[in-house]
Design a protein around this motif. Structure first.
Motif, PDB file in Angstrom:
ATOM      1  N   LEU A 260       4.498  86.624  24.503  1.00 25.53           N
ATOM      2  CA  LEU A 260       4.836  85.940  23.255  1.00 25.53           C
ATOM      3  C   LEU A 260       3.724  86.223  22.252  1.00 25.53           C
ATOM      4  O   LEU A 260       2.561  86.354  22.655  1.00 25.53           O
ATOM      5  N   PRO A 261       4.038  86.257  20.958  1.00 27.07           N
ATOM      6  CA  PRO A 261       3.008  86.638  19.975  1.00 27.07           C
ATOM      7  C   PRO A 261       2.112  85.470  19.572  1.00 27.07           C
ATOM      8  O   PRO A 261       1.696  85.387  18.428  1.00 27.07           O
ATOM      9  N   PHE A 262       1.872  84.539  20.464  1.00 31.80           N
ATOM     10  CA  PHE A 262       0.909  83.470  20.201  1.00 31.80           C
ATOM     11  C   PHE A 262       0.267  83.066  21.525  1.00 31.80           C
ATOM     12  O   PHE A 262       0.774  83.391  22.601  1.00 31.80           O
ATOM     13  N   LYS A 263      -0.833  82.354  21.406  1.00 32.97           N
ATOM     14  CA  LYS A 263      -1.630  82.051  22.587  1.00 32.97           C
ATOM     15  C   LYS A 263      -0.980  80.929  23.400  1.00 32.97           C
ATOM     16  O   LYS A 263      -0.543  79.926  22.836  1.00 32.97           O
ATOM     17  N   THR A 264      -0.905  81.139  24.709  1.00 36.38           N
ATOM     18  CA  THR A 264      -0.432  80.066  25.587  1.00 36.38           C
ATOM     19  C   THR A 264      -1.502  79.848  26.656  1.00 36.38           C
ATOM     20  O   THR A 264      -2.276  80.754  26.967  1.00 36.38           O
ATOM     21  N   GLU A 265      -1.539  78.657  27.217  1.00 36.78           N
ATOM     22  CA  GLU A 265      -2.560  78.347  28.224  1.00 36.78           C
ATOM     23  C   GLU A 265      -2.057  78.627  29.625  1.00 36.78           C
ATOM     24  O   GLU A 265      -2.602  79.417  30.350  1.00 36.78           O
ATOM     25  N   LEU A 266      -0.979  77.921  29.975  1.00 33.96           N
ATOM     26  CA  LEU A 266      -0.470  78.015  31.338  1.00 33.96           C
ATOM     27  C   LEU A 266       1.051  78.015  31.255  1.00 33.96           C
ATOM     28  O   LEU A 266       1.634  77.388  30.366  1.00 33.96           O
ATOM     29  N   ALA A 267       1.678  78.712  32.187  1.00 38.09           N
ATOM     30  CA  ALA A 267       3.149  78.751  32.157  1.00 38.09           C
ATOM     31  C   ALA A 267       3.684  78.857  33.575  1.00 38.09           C
ATOM     32  O   ALA A 267       2.990  79.305  34.493  1.00 38.09           O
ATOM     33  N   ILE A 268       4.917  78.411  33.750  1.00 33.09           N
ATOM     34  CA  ILE A 268       5.612  78.673  35.013  1.00 33.09           C
ATOM     35  C   ILE A 268       6.926  79.385  34.691  1.00 33.09           C
ATOM     36  O   ILE A 268       7.530  79.157  33.646  1.00 33.09           O
ATOM     37  N   LYS A 269       7.323  80.222  35.637  1.00 34.66           N
ATOM     38  CA  LYS A 269       8.556  81.001  35.424  1.00 34.66           C
ATOM     39  C   LYS A 269       9.474  80.797  36.625  1.00 34.66           C
ATOM     40  O   LYS A 269       9.009  80.877  37.773  1.00 34.66           O
ATOM     41  N   VAL A 270      10.731  80.506  36.367  1.00 38.24           N
ATOM     42  CA  VAL A 270      11.727  80.385  37.440  1.00 38.24           C
ATOM     43  C   VAL A 270      12.783  81.453  37.177  1.00 38.24           C
ATOM     44  O   VAL A 270      13.446  81.432  36.130  1.00 38.24           O
ATOM     45  N   GLU A 271      12.911  82.385  38.111  1.00 40.09           N
ATOM     46  CA  GLU A 271      13.892  83.469  37.937  1.00 40.09           C
ATOM     47  C   GLU A 271      15.301  82.950  38.179  1.00 40.09           C
ATOM     48  O   GLU A 271      15.491  81.849  38.691  1.00 40.09           O
ATOM     49  N   ASN A 272      16.273  83.776  37.832  1.00 37.02           N
ATOM     50  CA  ASN A 272      17.657  83.537  38.231  1.00 37.02           C
ATOM     51  C   ASN A 272      18.356  82.377  37.527  1.00 37.02           C
ATOM     52  O   ASN A 272      19.294  81.815  38.050  1.00 37.02           O
ATOM     53  N   GLN A 273      17.858  81.981  36.372  1.00 34.64           N
ATOM     54  CA  GLN A 273      18.626  81.063  35.530  1.00 34.64           C
ATOM     55  C   GLN A 273      19.553  81.944  34.685  1.00 34.64           C
ATOM     56  O   GLN A 273      19.661  83.146  34.968  1.00 34.64           O
ATOM     57  N   ALA A 274      20.185  81.423  33.656  1.00 40.48           N
ATOM     58  CA  ALA A 274      21.182  82.286  32.993  1.00 40.48           C
ATOM     59  C   ALA A 274      21.372  81.960  31.514  1.00 40.48           C
ATOM     60  O   ALA A 274      20.974  80.884  31.041  1.00 40.48           O
ATOM     61  N   GLN A 275      21.991  82.907  30.834  1.00 41.88           N
ATOM     62  CA  GLN A 275      22.384  82.737  29.437  1.00 41.88           C
ATOM     63  C   GLN A 275      23.776  83.333  29.271  1.00 41.88           C
ATOM     64  O   GLN A 275      24.148  84.252  29.990  1.00 41.88           O
ATOM     65  N   PHE A 276      24.516  82.807  28.331  1.00 41.05           N
ATOM     66  CA  PHE A 276      25.841  83.356  28.029  1.00 41.05           C
ATOM     67  C   PHE A 276      26.271  82.897  26.652  1.00 41.05           C
ATOM     68  O   PHE A 276      25.557  82.126  26.002  1.00 41.05           O
ATOM     69  N   ASN A 277      27.424  83.387  26.227  1.00 40.25           N
ATOM     70  CA  ASN A 277      28.023  82.867  25.001  1.00 40.25           C
ATOM     71  C   ASN A 277      28.990  81.756  25.434  1.00 40.25           C
ATOM     72  O   ASN A 277      30.065  82.042  25.980  1.00 40.25           O
ATOM     73  N   PRO A 278      28.620  80.487  25.211  1.00 40.98           N
ATOM     74  CA  PRO A 278      29.442  79.388  25.740  1.00 40.98           C
ATOM     75  C   PRO A 278      30.833  79.325  25.116  1.00 40.98           C
ATOM     76  O   PRO A 278      31.802  78.966  25.795  1.00 40.98           O
ATOM     77  N   SER A 279      30.961  79.691  23.843  1.00 42.83           N
ATOM     78  CA  SER A 279      32.283  79.659  23.211  1.00 42.83           C
ATOM     79  C   SER A 279      33.195  80.728  23.822  1.00 42.83           C
ATOM     80  O   SER A 279      34.374  80.477  24.072  1.00 42.83           O
ATOM     81  N   SER A 280      32.631  81.906  24.070  1.00 40.43           N
ATOM     82  CA  SER A 280      33.451  82.970  24.674  1.00 40.43           C
ATOM     83  C   SER A 280      33.852  82.579  26.094  1.00 40.43           C
ATOM     84  O   SER A 280      34.977  82.864  26.535  1.00 40.43           O
ATOM     85  N   PHE A 281      32.935  81.944  26.827  1.00 34.70           N
ATOM     86  CA  PHE A 281      33.281  81.495  28.182  1.00 34.70           C
ATOM     87  C   PHE A 281      34.445  80.500  28.129  1.00 34.70           C
ATOM     88  O   PHE A 281      35.430  80.626  28.860  1.00 34.70           O
ATOM     89  N   VAL A 282      34.327  79.524  27.229  1.00 27.66           N
ATOM     90  CA  VAL A 282      35.337  78.465  27.167  1.00 27.66           C
ATOM     91  C   VAL A 282      36.693  79.014  26.696  1.00 27.66           C
ATOM     92  O   VAL A 282      37.732  78.698  27.280  1.00 27.66           O
ATOM     93  N   THR A 283      36.687  79.869  25.692  1.00 26.07           N
ATOM     94  CA  THR A 283      37.977  80.407  25.231  1.00 26.07           C
ATOM     95  C   THR A 283      38.571  81.340  26.302  1.00 26.07           C
ATOM     96  O   THR A 283      39.783  81.349  26.526  1.00 26.07           O
ATOM     97  N   GLY A 284      37.704  82.084  26.989  1.00 29.07           N
ATOM     98  CA  GLY A 284      38.184  82.976  28.065  1.00 29.07           C
ATOM     99  C   GLY A 284      38.755  82.178  29.227  1.00 29.07           C
ATOM    100  O   GLY A 284      39.809  82.528  29.779  1.00 29.07           O
ATOM    101  N   LEU A 285      38.087  81.085  29.590  1.00 27.71           N
ATOM    102  CA  LEU A 285      38.583  80.276  30.716  1.00 27.71           C
ATOM    103  C   LEU A 285      39.860  79.523  30.308  1.00 27.71           C
ATOM    104  O   LEU A 285      40.769  79.356  31.121  1.00 27.71           O
ATOM    105  N   ALA A 286      39.921  79.101  29.050  1.00 24.64           N
ATOM    106  CA  ALA A 286      41.130  78.399  28.578  1.00 24.64           C
ATOM    107  C   ALA A 286      42.354  79.307  28.733  1.00 24.64           C
ATOM    108  O   ALA A 286      43.431  78.879  29.152  1.00 24.64           O
TER     109      ALA A 286
END
Ligand code: FES
Length: 501
Positions: free
Chosen positions: A156-182
């Motif tokens: 990231l382009p700014f200073k951070t002290e400490l961080a944790i990372k958890v892999e395998n979470q997700a992102q999507f387009n929620p509107s496309s998911f909902v219209t597709g599932l509908a």
């Protein structure tokens, strides 16, 4: 409805509105991620379902969300553990992971084009002050089987002290998911109706839902409306907030990969990027405040942009929108049967609603088809946990009480209609009645009663979004008085004004 990045990229839907009386097993009110996923699961289980949406499927809060899916919760899992117990925390972690997995499996099964992508979730601190929070969260997440990495620096382009990372979470387009599932849900077993607001529920056996042109009878009703429509004691235990979002293009093309949360979310909005066929966007979300209680002099979108420009070479702001969320008094959502028999609610998701919406759908599928569900007790809508809720409950309800007390004579925003400029709204008091007065861009005045039709608080003008917002339980109305969202069923009462005051 604001044009959010999700809505702009999703397919447009065109379901009919309800024009003839009908009868079903289950009526679902609300066509967001909770309503559509519930309709899908219940109709596939053999139930006869009707889904009623006031506007278009997937266009409400789902379209205004972050598009992030994750096991963690915005109040932190270690706080859930401290407030409740190991069993409750395990249910939260397991149910949320299962919901993300279900979304992924549906996306694969039906090839729903919604840009679903597994991504890491990152929690960071900018100063050393919150290191303890990060360490506690890491320990708790590991206890519940999540693979957590500690990082001393981030891309990231700014200073951070400490961080944790958890892999395998997700992102999507929620509107496309909902219209597709509908699209995969609409069938003999499930009819979807758009532009069909429910104005009233006549409680009985069956319940009768009144819409503008027809009635629908249903033995069970699910209020998948983000907050239950109508008056429920539960509304004293959920508190409405709004926050703001921008999707921007960068000159450099250096977009951060992952979901980034700061431990200080009040001053450091969340970050994520999103890739479409038009290229990448950087999305930032933050600066929340209670609904109807924003600082009228603050430019929330402008502040978000300024904050982003401090660290990123923003080329252009392409989308801006805001979204509502409801925090619950004890930090867990309320999912299940309400105090009214056979009326089910799902609310209090805080900012974790996409995942909790799908958790709710899985619980409803089981509860309404007679199956047991191991998560249902933890989220039970009828639970009351006075010790766990007390501090938040008292603070938030004193705040609501303060808003009722504002309804005293002489608290108007303007004395005369002529003080209201084009595009503005103000409260004007005439003969002891408070009026919500809006002047549109063409100079025409719209005048309504300023009394919220939910439980009689006085609405406030939201100048950032040009809406009337109720500070008590979060109902929001168009400048002309129609309901946008929240627990109110009915629009603000119109008033005829013959001449300018
Ligand atoms: Fe409850 Fe307005 S939303 S009084």
């Amino acid at each position: 409805m604001p044009e959010t990045i999700w809505r702009a990229k999703a397919a447009k839907t065109k379901y009919p509105s309800l024009t003839e009386d009908t009868e079903v097993d289950i009526a679902i009110v609300g066509g967001g991620i909770t309503g559509v996923t519930t309709a899908y699961l219940l109709s596939k289980s053999g139930q006869k379902v009707a889904l009623l949406e006031s506007y278009q499927v997937g266009c409400g809060t789902t379209a205004a969300s972050t598009g992030n899916l994750y096991t963690m919760v915005d109040t932190r899992l270690h706080h859930v553990q401290a407030k409740f117990d190991n069993e409750t925390t395990a249910v939260v972690a397991k149910s949320r992971s299962a919901a993300v997995d279900l979304i992924e499996s549906l996306v694969k099964k039906y090839e729903i084009p919604c840009d679903f992508k597994r991504q890491p979730w990152i929690l960071y601190t900018e100063s050393g002050e919150k290191d303890e929070t990060i360490k506690k969260e890491k320990k708790t997440l590991e206890n519940y089987g999540l693979d957590v990495q500690e990082l001393n620096s981030l891309a990231l382009p700014f200073k951070t002290e400490l961080a944790i990372k958890v892999e395998n979470q997700a992102q999507f387009n929620p509107s496309s998911f909902v219209t597709g599932l509908a699209e995969k849900t609409e069938s003999e077993n499930c009819r979807i109706y758009e532009n069909t607001p429910v104005h009233h529920i006549e409680k009985g056996e069956p319940h009768v839902l009144h819409t503008p042109n027809a009635k629908i009878k249903a033995s069970k009703v699910i209020l998948a409306t983000h907050t239950p429509k109508g008056v429920y004691a539960l509304q004293t235990a959920i508190y409405p907030y709004r926050e703001y979002a921008l999707a921007v293009k960068l000159k450099s093309g250096e977009y951060p990969e992952g979901i980034f949360w700061s431990t200080d979310s009040k001053t450091h909005p969340s970050l994520r990027s999103y890739e479409t066929e038009e290229g990448k966007f950087l999305i930032t979300v933050g600066y929340h405040h209670k609904v109807g209680q924003e600082d009228p002099d603050k430019d929330y979108f402008g502040d978000l942009e300024k904050n982003l420009r401090r660290n990123y070479d923003v080329e252009s702001v392409v989308y801006k929108w805001s979204a509502q969320h409801y925090k619950s008094s004890d930090g867990l959502p309320f999912i299940g049967e309400s105090t009214d028999d056979n009326i089910f609610v799902a609310t209090g998701f805080s900012t974790d609603g996409l995942t909790y919406g799908v958790v709710s759908a899985m619980i409803f599928r089981d509860l309404l088809t007679g199956k047991s569900n191991n998560w249902a007790e933890v989220y039970r809508a009828k639970r009351f946990t006075p010790l766990k809720s007390a501090k938040t409950f008292i603070k938030e309800n004193l705040n609501v009480m303060g808003e009722y007390l504002k309804d005293i004579p002489g608290k108007e925003d303007a004395e005369r209609f002529s003080e209201i400029k084009s595009g503005e709204g103000k409260i004007v008091e005439i003969k002891d009645e408070k009026l919500a007065v809006h002047r549109n861009k063409e100079g025409k005045l719209h005048v309504c009663s300023a009394v919220c039709t939910h439980m009689d608080c006085i609405v406030n003008w939201n100048n950032n979004e040009k809406t009337w917002d109720c500070p008590c339980h979060g109902s929001r109305f168009k400048p002309t008085g129609e309901v946008i969202e929240g627990p109110a069923f009915s629009p603000l009462d119109k008033r005829q004004i013959n001449s300018e005051k």
